[in-house]
Motif scaffolding. Structure first.
Motif, PDB file in Angstrom:
ATOM      1  N   LYS A   1       3.880   2.386   0.901  1.00 43.92           N
ATOM      2  CA  LYS A   1       2.549   1.860   1.229  1.00 43.92           C
ATOM      3  C   LYS A   1       2.279   0.540   0.531  1.00 43.92           C
ATOM      4  O   LYS A   1       1.739  -0.386   1.127  1.00 43.92           O
ATOM      5  CB  LYS A   1       1.467   2.885   0.880  1.00 43.92           C
ATOM      6  N   GLN A   2       2.655   0.448  -0.746  1.00 45.83           N
ATOM      7  CA  GLN A   2       2.448  -0.804  -1.475  1.00 45.83           C
ATOM      8  C   GLN A   2       3.254  -1.925  -0.828  1.00 45.83           C
ATOM      9  O   GLN A   2       2.752  -3.038  -0.647  1.00 45.83           O
ATOM     10  CB  GLN A   2       2.852  -0.650  -2.941  1.00 45.83           C
ATOM     11  N   ALA A   3       4.494  -1.631  -0.491  1.00 50.90           N
ATOM     12  CA  ALA A   3       5.349  -2.654   0.113  1.00 50.90           C
ATOM     13  C   ALA A   3       4.771  -3.132   1.435  1.00 50.90           C
ATOM     14  O   ALA A   3       4.714  -4.343   1.693  1.00 50.90           O
ATOM     15  CB  ALA A   3       6.755  -2.102   0.312  1.00 50.90           C
ATOM     16  N   LYS A   4       4.333  -2.207   2.272  1.00 49.16           N
ATOM     17  CA  LYS A   4       3.768  -2.589   3.570  1.00 49.16           C
ATOM     18  C   LYS A   4       2.496  -3.405   3.403  1.00 49.16           C
ATOM     19  O   LYS A   4       2.280  -4.391   4.111  1.00 49.16           O
ATOM     20  CB  LYS A   4       3.483  -1.344   4.403  1.00 49.16           C
ATOM     21  N   ARG A   5       1.651  -3.004   2.459  1.00 50.28           N
ATOM     22  CA  ARG A   5       0.393  -3.724   2.256  1.00 50.28           C
ATOM     23  C   ARG A   5       0.631  -5.120   1.684  1.00 50.28           C
ATOM     24  O   ARG A   5      -0.014  -6.076   2.106  1.00 50.28           O
ATOM     25  CB  ARG A   5      -0.530  -2.902   1.360  1.00 50.28           C
ATOM     26  N   ILE A   6       1.543  -5.243   0.738  1.00 54.83           N
ATOM     27  CA  ILE A   6       1.840  -6.568   0.176  1.00 54.83           C
ATOM     28  C   ILE A   6       2.476  -7.462   1.229  1.00 54.83           C
ATOM     29  O   ILE A   6       2.119  -8.635   1.362  1.00 54.83           O
ATOM     30  CB  ILE A   6       2.748  -6.435  -1.073  1.00 54.83           C
ATOM     31  N   TYR A   7       3.395  -6.919   2.002  1.00 59.09           N
ATOM     32  CA  TYR A   7       4.038  -7.703   3.059  1.00 59.09           C
ATOM     33  C   TYR A   7       3.000  -8.162   4.085  1.00 59.09           C
ATOM     34  O   TYR A   7       2.982  -9.318   4.490  1.00 59.09           O
ATOM     35  CB  TYR A   7       5.134  -6.876   3.729  1.00 59.09           C
TER      36      TYR A   7
ATOM     37  N   VAL B   1      -9.128   0.647  -1.784  1.00 54.99           N
ATOM     38  CA  VAL B   1      -7.829   1.328  -1.885  1.00 54.99           C
ATOM     39  C   VAL B   1      -6.698   0.340  -1.623  1.00 54.99           C
ATOM     40  O   VAL B   1      -5.693   0.314  -2.343  1.00 54.99           O
ATOM     41  CB  VAL B   1      -7.777   2.511  -0.884  1.00 54.99           C
ATOM     42  N   VAL B   2      -6.881  -0.495  -0.613  1.00 54.53           N
ATOM     43  CA  VAL B   2      -5.857  -1.498  -0.283  1.00 54.53           C
ATOM     44  C   VAL B   2      -5.748  -2.521  -1.403  1.00 54.53           C
ATOM     45  O   VAL B   2      -4.641  -2.890  -1.823  1.00 54.53           O
ATOM     46  CB  VAL B   2      -6.186  -2.182   1.067  1.00 54.53           C
ATOM     47  N   ARG B   3      -6.883  -2.979  -1.921  1.00 53.96           N
ATOM     48  CA  ARG B   3      -6.887  -3.976  -2.991  1.00 53.96           C
ATOM     49  C   ARG B   3      -6.179  -3.439  -4.229  1.00 53.96           C
ATOM     50  O   ARG B   3      -5.340  -4.126  -4.831  1.00 53.96           O
ATOM     51  CB  ARG B   3      -8.326  -4.373  -3.321  1.00 53.96           C
TER      52      ARG B   3
ATOM     53  N   GLU C   1      -2.703  -4.786  -5.978  1.00 55.95           N
ATOM     54  CA  GLU C   1      -2.655  -5.186  -7.386  1.00 55.95           C
ATOM     55  C   GLU C   1      -1.567  -4.415  -8.143  1.00 55.95           C
ATOM     56  O   GLU C   1      -0.802  -5.001  -8.913  1.00 55.95           O
ATOM     57  CB  GLU C   1      -4.011  -4.963  -8.043  1.00 55.95           C
ATOM     58  N   ARG C   2      -1.488  -3.113  -7.913  1.00 55.29           N
ATOM     59  CA  ARG C   2      -0.447  -2.308  -8.569  1.00 55.29           C
ATOM     60  C   ARG C   2       0.938  -2.727  -8.101  1.00 55.29           C
ATOM     61  O   ARG C   2       1.888  -2.792  -8.886  1.00 55.29           O
ATOM     62  CB  ARG C   2      -0.669  -0.832  -8.284  1.00 55.29           C
ATOM     63  N   GLY C   3       1.063  -2.989  -6.825  1.00 58.10           N
ATOM     64  CA  GLY C   3       2.343  -3.433  -6.296  1.00 58.10           C
ATOM     65  C   GLY C   3       2.788  -4.754  -6.901  1.00 58.10           C
ATOM     66  O   GLY C   3       3.970  -4.936  -7.219  1.00 58.10           O
ATOM     67  N   LEU C   4       1.848  -5.673  -7.085  1.00 58.10           N
ATOM     68  CA  LEU C   4       2.189  -6.963  -7.699  1.00 58.10           C
ATOM     69  C   LEU C   4       2.624  -6.776  -9.151  1.00 58.10           C
ATOM     70  O   LEU C   4       3.565  -7.438  -9.608  1.00 58.10           O
ATOM     71  CB  LEU C   4       1.004  -7.922  -7.605  1.00 58.10           C
ATOM     72  N   ARG C   5       1.959  -5.879  -9.865  1.00 56.37           N
ATOM     73  CA  ARG C   5       2.380  -5.600 -11.243  1.00 56.37           C
ATOM     74  C   ARG C   5       3.783  -4.985 -11.268  1.00 56.37           C
ATOM     75  O   ARG C   5       4.616  -5.343 -12.108  1.00 56.37           O
ATOM     76  CB  ARG C   5       1.373  -4.683 -11.938  1.00 56.37           C
TER      77      ARG C   5
END
Length: 140
Positions: free
Chosen positions: A92-98, A120-122, A126-130
């Motif tokens: 989910k993090q990967a898809k949202r960041i992409y 939730v998306v935000r 943020e967690r994905g970027l960290r």
């Protein structure tokens, strides 16, 4: 094979240094010299030392200098590292960041498409970027 003088191409050579290179490499050096001369001629003819702001392409043609092979290779490696970092994330993090950074979709639109709250998306982004930052620090 063609013999070239590296002093002609690299300014840090203070004396002549001749080397045999394949004909394709010698042709690439000649092509680079021709493009560089054409660039200088365009900037001189169009007096493109300042912004023309006409959006007719003259400014772009006069001022754009193509990237060197080293810069292209470095950009390719950077993109590979970036995609490796994205693929190391949870799905989910990967898809949202992409979707947000690569495709340019807003966080609100992502939330609407997934049927979740924007917060939730935000937070996931943020967690994905960290996590990507940690991955890239360990990678390098």
């Amino acid at each position: 094979m063609t013999t070239i003088n590296l002093r002609d191409y690299y300014p840090f050579y203070t004396s002549d240094y001749f080397i045999d290179v394949p004909d394709e490499v010698a042709e690439l050096f000649k092509e680079f010299d021709r493009k560089e001369a054409a660039y200088h001629l365009r900037t001189y003819r169009h007096k493109a030392y300042y912004s023309l702001d006409r959006n007719d392409g003259i400014e772009h043609e006069a001022l754009f200098v193509s990237l060197s092979p080293y810069e292209l290779y470095e950009r390719k490696i950077s993109m590979q590292e970036l995609y490796a970092a994205i693929s190391s994330l949870p799905d989910k993090q990967a898809k949202r960041i992409y979707a947000h950074f690569i495709l340019g979709i807003s966080k609100v639109d992502i939330a609407r498409a997934e049927g979740v709250n924007e917060k939730v998306v935000r937070i996931a982004i943020e967690r994905g970027l960290r996590n990507m930052e940690k991955y890239l620090k360990n990678f390098m």
